[in-house]
Design an enzyme around this catalytic site. Structure first.
Site, PDB file in Angstrom:
ATOM      1  N   TYR A  21       0.869  -1.183   0.000  1.00  0.00           N
ATOM      2  CA  TYR A  21       0.000   0.000   0.000  1.00  0.00           C
ATOM      3  C   TYR A  21       0.903   1.229   0.000  1.00  0.00           C
ATOM      4  CZ  TYR A  21      -3.749   3.162   1.593  1.00  0.00           C
ATOM      5  OH  TYR A  21      -4.665   4.181   1.716  1.00  0.00           O
ATOM      6  N   LYS A  60      -0.902  -1.213  -4.339  1.00  0.00           N
ATOM      7  CA  LYS A  60      -2.008  -0.260  -4.300  1.00  0.00           C
ATOM      8  C   LYS A  60      -1.366   1.126  -4.341  1.00  0.00           C
ATOM      9  CE  LYS A  60      -5.551   1.461  -1.096  1.00  0.00           C
ATOM     10  NZ  LYS A  60      -6.249   1.206   0.192  1.00  0.00           N
TER      11      LYS A  60
END
Length: 302
Positions: free
Chosen positions: A137, A164
């Site tokens: 992330y 992400k």
């Protein structure tokens, strides 16, 4: 991986009561709402879910409740937001026997930024110790990983299956798509989902999906169908909503948007404040423009 999660994957809000405790009974209604909107997966325990505030027991119980509510209908991604390799590994081990598709893990991000070698070692240790697929992330401004470093980690640690990609720089997203064509690249560029999808994003995991899942799925479907006039219209309306909710209390504004659409009222965990009156008014107006409030009767939060 058991499956390669793609498409619209909303990161759920954690249903805190006013006293700050989690109401696990309210996990299932949110899961069913997301699935009813057409979501292709869900994430829990991430930044929208204020996962950084959860202790280990709460984290385990939240993930167990989410997996139970999903009942195998769509993939579940477990968010991990912590500041040490040891803690990240421990949380990963808490969920590895659950039906979780992957871990979504932020880089270590306290005051001091690890160098590239330490960052590679962090994700390698997580993969070795948990044996689970990992999605990086990439969101922390002072610990932001370049496309080159992301590709290096994914190359050297095969269990790191994707990224992400957050922040507003679409060039970094486009570079990453070109440099890692075989990996899963998700957009968390909330204001720019439409161009992210046209660049070939494999999906999205972002707060805007949680605030407006129906319109977010419709945008994904429109791009896939080549209906760009429809996609552009949805993009503009979702951008208006994003401009209404983006703030330091984004999770609180996101849960307020959910409440307006019929989910039970929940609260941010202290010290995060609830949505202000101005934020509430702007959010309601944007959701009305999306048609998300048609037929929904609910009193606004105080």
């Amino acid at each position: 991986m058991k499956a390669r999660p793609t498409g619209v994957i909303p990161p759920m809000t954690t249903p805190f009561r006013k006293d700050g405790e989690i109401d696990l009974g309210l996990v299932a209604p949110q899961v069913d709402w997301m699935i009813g909107a057409g979501a292709h997966g869900v994430a829990a325990g991430g930044s929208t879910g204020e996962g950084h505030t959860l202790d280990h027991e709460e984290y385990r119980d939240l993930m167990a409740a989410t997996v139970e509510a999903v009942k195998g209908r769509i993939p579940v991604i477990a968010g991990i937001i912590v500041d040490s390799t040891r803690d990240a590994i421990r949380r990963g081990k808490l969920v590895r026997d659950m039906n979780v598709a992957a871990l979504q893990v932020t880089p270590v991000h306290y005051l001091f930024k690890p160098d590239d070698e330490a960052m590679v070692a962090h994700f390698r240790a997580m993969a070795d110790e948990t044996g689970m697929p990992i999605i990086i992330y990439n969101v922390v401004p002072w610990s932001y990983l370049s496309p080159a470093l992301l590709v290096r980690i994914m190359t050297e640690v095969p269990l790191v299956v994707g990224v992400k990609q957050s922040a507003g720089d679409l060039k970094l997203f486009a570079d990453l798509m070109m440099m890692a064509p075989d990996k899963l690249i998700y957009s968390a560029v909330d204001a720019l989902m439409y161009p992210s999808y046209t660049l070939g994003a494999h999906g999205s995991i972002a707060a805007i999906l949680t605030a407006a899942p129906h319109a977010s799925v419709a945008l994904w479907d429109a791009v896939k169908a080549g209906d760009h006039p429809r996609a552009l219209d949805l993009h503009k309306k979702l951008l208006t909503l994003w401009n209404a909710v983006i703030a330091d209390n984004l999770p609180a504004c996101t849960r307020y948007a959910q409440t307006l659409q019929g989910l039970p009222r929940t609260y941010p965990r202290a010290p995060m404040p609830e949505a202000s009156p101005a934020q509430q008014a702007a959010t309601r107006k944007a959701l009305e423009a999306l048609g998300a409030l048609n037929g929904v009767r609910v009193e606004a939060a105080e």
